[in-house]
Scaffold this motif. Structure first.
Motif, PDB file in Angstrom:
ATOM      1  N   ASN A 283      -4.432   3.729  -0.817  1.00  0.00           N
ATOM      2  CA  ASN A 283      -5.459   2.752  -0.503  1.00  0.00           C
ATOM      3  C   ASN A 283      -5.465   1.678  -1.571  1.00  0.00           C
ATOM      4  O   ASN A 283      -5.003   1.897  -2.690  1.00  0.00           O
ATOM      5  CB  ASN A 283      -6.839   3.417  -0.438  1.00  0.00           C
ATOM      6  CG  ASN A 283      -6.925   4.403   0.696  1.00  0.00           C
ATOM      7  OD1 ASN A 283      -6.348   4.199   1.758  1.00  0.00           O
ATOM      8  ND2 ASN A 283      -7.634   5.498   0.469  1.00  0.00           N
ATOM      9  N   LYS A 284      -6.021   0.522  -1.258  1.00  0.00           N
ATOM     10  CA  LYS A 284      -6.118  -0.573  -2.229  1.00  0.00           C
ATOM     11  C   LYS A 284      -6.745  -0.141  -3.506  1.00  0.00           C
ATOM     12  O   LYS A 284      -7.565   0.495  -3.782  1.00  0.00           O
ATOM     13  CB  LYS A 284      -6.902  -1.748  -1.676  1.00  0.00           C
ATOM     14  CG  LYS A 284      -6.194  -2.470  -0.607  1.00  0.00           C
ATOM     15  CD  LYS A 284      -6.702  -3.867  -0.462  1.00  0.00           C
ATOM     16  CE  LYS A 284      -7.763  -4.156   0.484  1.00  0.00           C
ATOM     17  NZ  LYS A 284      -8.109  -5.490   0.690  1.00  0.00           N
TER      18      LYS A 284
ATOM     19  N   ASN B 157       0.803  -1.231   0.000  1.00  0.00           N
ATOM     20  CA  ASN B 157       0.000   0.000   0.000  1.00  0.00           C
ATOM     21  C   ASN B 157       0.834   1.279   0.000  1.00  0.00           C
ATOM     22  O   ASN B 157       0.462   2.259   0.635  1.00  0.00           O
ATOM     23  CB  ASN B 157      -0.970   0.006   1.187  1.00  0.00           C
ATOM     24  CG  ASN B 157      -1.880  -1.192   1.167  1.00  0.00           C
ATOM     25  OD1 ASN B 157      -2.561  -1.450   0.180  1.00  0.00           O
ATOM     26  ND2 ASN B 157      -1.876  -1.958   2.243  1.00  0.00           N
TER      27      ASN B 157
ATOM     28  N   ASN C  73       1.493   6.842   1.175  1.00  0.00           N
ATOM     29  CA  ASN C  73       0.650   5.673   1.357  1.00  0.00           C
ATOM     30  C   ASN C  73      -0.529   5.782   0.404  1.00  0.00           C
ATOM     31  O   ASN C  73      -0.982   6.876   0.101  1.00  0.00           O
ATOM     32  CB  ASN C  73       0.136   5.561   2.797  1.00  0.00           C
ATOM     33  CG  ASN C  73       1.245   5.238   3.770  1.00  0.00           C
ATOM     34  OD1 ASN C  73       2.188   4.518   3.446  1.00  0.00           O
ATOM     35  ND2 ASN C  73       1.144   5.771   4.976  1.00  0.00           N
TER      36      ASN C  73
END
Length: 154
Positions: free
Chosen positions: A153-154, A138, A151
Motif C-alpha cells: 500500500n502507499k 506499489n 504488493n
C-alpha cells in the motif's frame, strides 16, 4: 530559503526553498532540485538531473546525467545509479539512458539501479537489490536480480 553547507560545492542556482545541502556534496550547474529536499553529505549530482520536492538523498549517492527523481522519493545510503549499459573509458554514448523514480518511491541502502529503468509510484526497492527492469507502482522488489516480493500500500 535553502541552506547550503559552506563545505559543499553547489554550482547550480536551481535549488528550491527549504532544501538542505550537507557538507562535501557536489551539485553541478545544470541540475535542478526542488523544495524541501534533504541532500546529505558526500552526494554527487551531475548536470542533466531533475529532483522533485520533498526528496531525501542519503550519504554516498551519485546521481548521474539522465536521472529524474519525482516528489516524495527516498534514496537510501550508497544507492548506485547507472546511465550507460556499456561504459568504456573516454567513450561516451550519444545520449545517456534516462532513469525515472516516480513519486513516493523508496530505494533501500546499497541498491543498484541500472540505466533506463522506471521505478513506479510508491514502489519499494529492498536494501542491496539489483534492479534490472522496470518496477511497477506499489510493489516491493528485492534480491539480485530484484524480483517482486509482494504488493504494498502507499
Amino acid at each position: 530559503m535553502s541552506k547550503i553547507h559552506p563545505l559543499s560545492d553547489v554550482q547550480t542556482a536551481t535549488i528550491g526553498e527549504n532544501t538542505l545541502v550537507w557538507q562535501y556534496t557536489v551539485i553541478l550547474k545544470e541540475a535542478a532540485i526542488g523544495d524541501n529536499c534533504n541532500i546529505n553529505c558526500q552526494v554527487f549530482i551531475e548536470n542533466d538531473v531533475i529532483i522533485g520536492n520533498n526528496v531525501t538523498v542519503k550519504p554516498g549517492v551519485q546521481i548521474w546525467d539522465g536521472i529524474r527523481i519525482e516528489d516524495n522519493v527516498f534514496i537510501g545510503p550508497n544507492v548506485t545509479f547507472t546511465n550507460d549499459r556499456y561504459p568504456r573509458s573516454k567513450q561516451y554514448p550519444e545520449e545517456f539512458q534516462q532513469t525515472i523514480v516516480k513519486k513516493g518511491a523508496s530505494i533501500g541502502a546499497n541498491a543498484t539501479i541500472l540505466g533506463g529503468i522506471t521505478i513506479g509510484e510508491h514502489a519499494l526497492i529492498g536494501a542491496g537489490s539489483v534492479v534490472t527492469k522496470n518496477v511497477p507502482a506499489n510493489e516491493l522488489w528485492v534480491g539480485n536480480p530484484a524480483k517482486k516480493l509482494k504488493n504494498i500500500n502507499k
